[in-house]
Design a protein around this motif. Structure first.
Motif, short mmCIF file in Angstrom:
data_model
loop_
_atom_site.label_atom_id
_atom_site.label_comp_id
_atom_site.label_asym_id
_atom_site.label_seq_id
_atom_site.Cartn_x
_atom_site.Cartn_y
_atom_site.Cartn_z
N ALA A 1 -1.57 7.41 7.64
CA ALA A 1 -2.20 6.51 8.61
C ALA A 1 -1.15 5.80 9.47
N MET A 2 -0.09 5.37 8.84
CA MET A 2 0.96 4.68 9.60
C MET A 2 1.61 5.61 10.61
N GLU B 1 -6.47 6.64 -7.90
CA GLU B 1 -5.48 6.07 -6.98
C GLU B 1 -4.35 7.07 -6.71
N TYR B 2 -4.03 7.86 -7.71
CA TYR B 2 -2.94 8.83 -7.57
C TYR B 2 -3.44 10.23 -7.19
N GLY B 3 -4.66 10.29 -6.67
CA GLY B 3 -5.13 11.53 -6.08
C GLY B 3 -5.82 12.49 -7.02
N GLY B 4 -6.03 12.12 -8.26
CA GLY B 4 -6.71 13.00 -9.20
C GLY B 4 -6.02 14.35 -9.35
N THR C 1 0.80 -1.21 0.00
CA THR C 1 0.00 0.00 0.00
C THR C 1 0.84 1.27 0.00
N LEU C 2 2.07 1.21 0.48
CA LEU C 2 2.94 2.37 0.33
C LEU C 2 3.41 2.53 -1.11
N ARG C 3 3.09 1.56 -1.96
CA ARG C 3 3.31 1.66 -3.41
C ARG C 3 1.99 1.46 -4.15
N GLU C 4 0.89 1.78 -3.49
CA GLU C 4 -0.42 1.46 -4.05
C GLU C 4 -0.57 1.96 -5.48
N ALA D 1 -1.32 6.16 -1.63
CA ALA D 1 -0.13 5.75 -0.89
C ALA D 1 0.25 6.79 0.16
N VAL D 2 0.00 8.06 -0.15
CA VAL D 2 0.27 9.13 0.82
C VAL D 2 -0.70 9.05 1.98
#
Length: 349
Positions: free
Chosen positions: A205-206, A188-191, A159-162, A199-200
């Motif tokens: 979240a982490m 997926e890349y935030g539009g 998910t850090l490379r989602e 991924a960000v």
């Protein structure tokens, strides 16, 4: 041997897991032993010796490293060696064995007619028939704080490379399948909004959960099966001949994401995690409900209609996604039911 034998200037956050991964680490990081190994011979030997390639720590870490070289996800790896002939030969030896093992163990569904409607219906039926133990349902009701942290750590490898593994397919598609994939990946890349890249959001979240969001920080902790799940996506994405499989994988992935993400969000709120942790999962509840229709019909169905020779691989990729994710979920549930960690060693936040 471990990574402690390598130069401190290029040390990664994790160690090797056997002679093959040690040799590849040494080669890719310029360690003192980098010239002393024939990695293709070691790969052949490792494949011959393994009883279960999916759960083989040395092989799966070796593949993870070779794919990381292509992604650029670990800057410590020498970029000049991305196309090194010996390492590519090594990767092909491991991929051939890994793909063969998956094709032998993943149950294949019936192959539908190569039409948008038939493929869409078949994929939704395949996802609905996936009735194994539900990690997300357990998580919503029973997971502990430690298990929530383990879930985040397990997911971090992908998910850090989602989205990145599936994006390899973009230049290999045409027409409506390409348009559908780009539509999904744009979300997926935030539009166009860097702070909304999925991924960000997961990295946020982490960090909010007190975990390390640096890519690779928990590779030492996750089992071979977790690496295998990500390696499977990478193998499908990086090999043009497997474009059908990566499309099928994405379709199944999107079709089985929305409801589990709602349950993960419910569990995190129950445990008292704040919105910065939950936001990633909330984002996927609505987004993936839309994506599943695009992925099943426009992407997978459109590709099958335009290129029917890829239909069997589309269904294989979908079945492989559900099967391997099922193995991963069962591993975590079994460990937790036994009062154990699902990781190779527990982490503390």
């Amino acid at each position: 041997m471990t990574l402690s034998t390598l130069s401190s200037d290029t040390a990664l956050a994790f160690a090797d897991r056997g002679p093959l991964s040690h040799a590849i680490l040494s080669r890719l990081t310029g360690g003192e032993d980098s010239g002393g190994f024939d990695t293709s011979v070691l790969a052949t030997d490792a494949v011959a010796a393994t009883a279960d390639i999916v759960h083989d720590d040395d092989i799966q870490l070796a593949l993870f490293l070779l794919y990381s070289s292509a992604y650029g996800s670990l800057p410590e790896l020498d970029a000049d060696l991305e196309w090194d002939p010996a390492l590519l030969t090594t990767r092909r030896i491991l991929e051939d064995a890994f793909e063969r093992a998956l094709r032998e163990t993943v149950p294949m569904p019936e192959i539908p007619e190569p039409t948008v409607d038939a493929v869409g219906r078949a994929l939704f039926a395949l996802a609905a028939a996936d009735t194994g133990p539900s990690l997300s349902r357990y998580f919503a009701r029973k997971a502990t704080t430690q298990q929530a942290e383990e879930m985040l750590v397990q997911r971090s490898v992908y998910t850090l490379r989602e989205a990145d593994p599936h994006s390899w397919a973009i230049p290999r598609l045409e027409g409506r399948a390409k348009a559908a994939l780009v539509e999904i990946q744009s979300d997926e890349y935030g539009g166009g909004r860097p702070h909304r890249v999925h991924a960000v959001l997961f990295a946020n979240a982490m960090r909010a959960a007190g975990l390390d969001a640096a890519y690779g920080a928990y590779v030492d902790e996750v089992p071979a099966l977790t690496l295998a799940s990500f390696n499977m996506m990478s193998m499908f994405g990086l090999n043009r001949r497997l474009v059908g499989a990566v499309v099928g994988h994405l379709a199944a992935f999107e079709m089985t994401s929305s409801i589990p993400c709602r349950l993960y969000a419910d569990g995190l709120r129950r445990l008292g995690f704040d919105q910065d942790v939950v936001e990633y999962f909330d984002e996927h509840i609505e987004a993936d409900a839309v994506h599943e229709q695009i992925a099943a019909r426009d992407l997978a169905g459109g590709l099958a209609e335009d290129r029917p020779e890829l239909l069997a691989d589309i269904m294989f990729g979908a079945a492989a996604c559900l099967t391997v994710d099922g193995w991963s979920g069962a591993h975590m549930l079994d460990a937790w039911a036994a009062g154990e960690s699902s990781l190779r060693r527990p982490v503390t936040s």
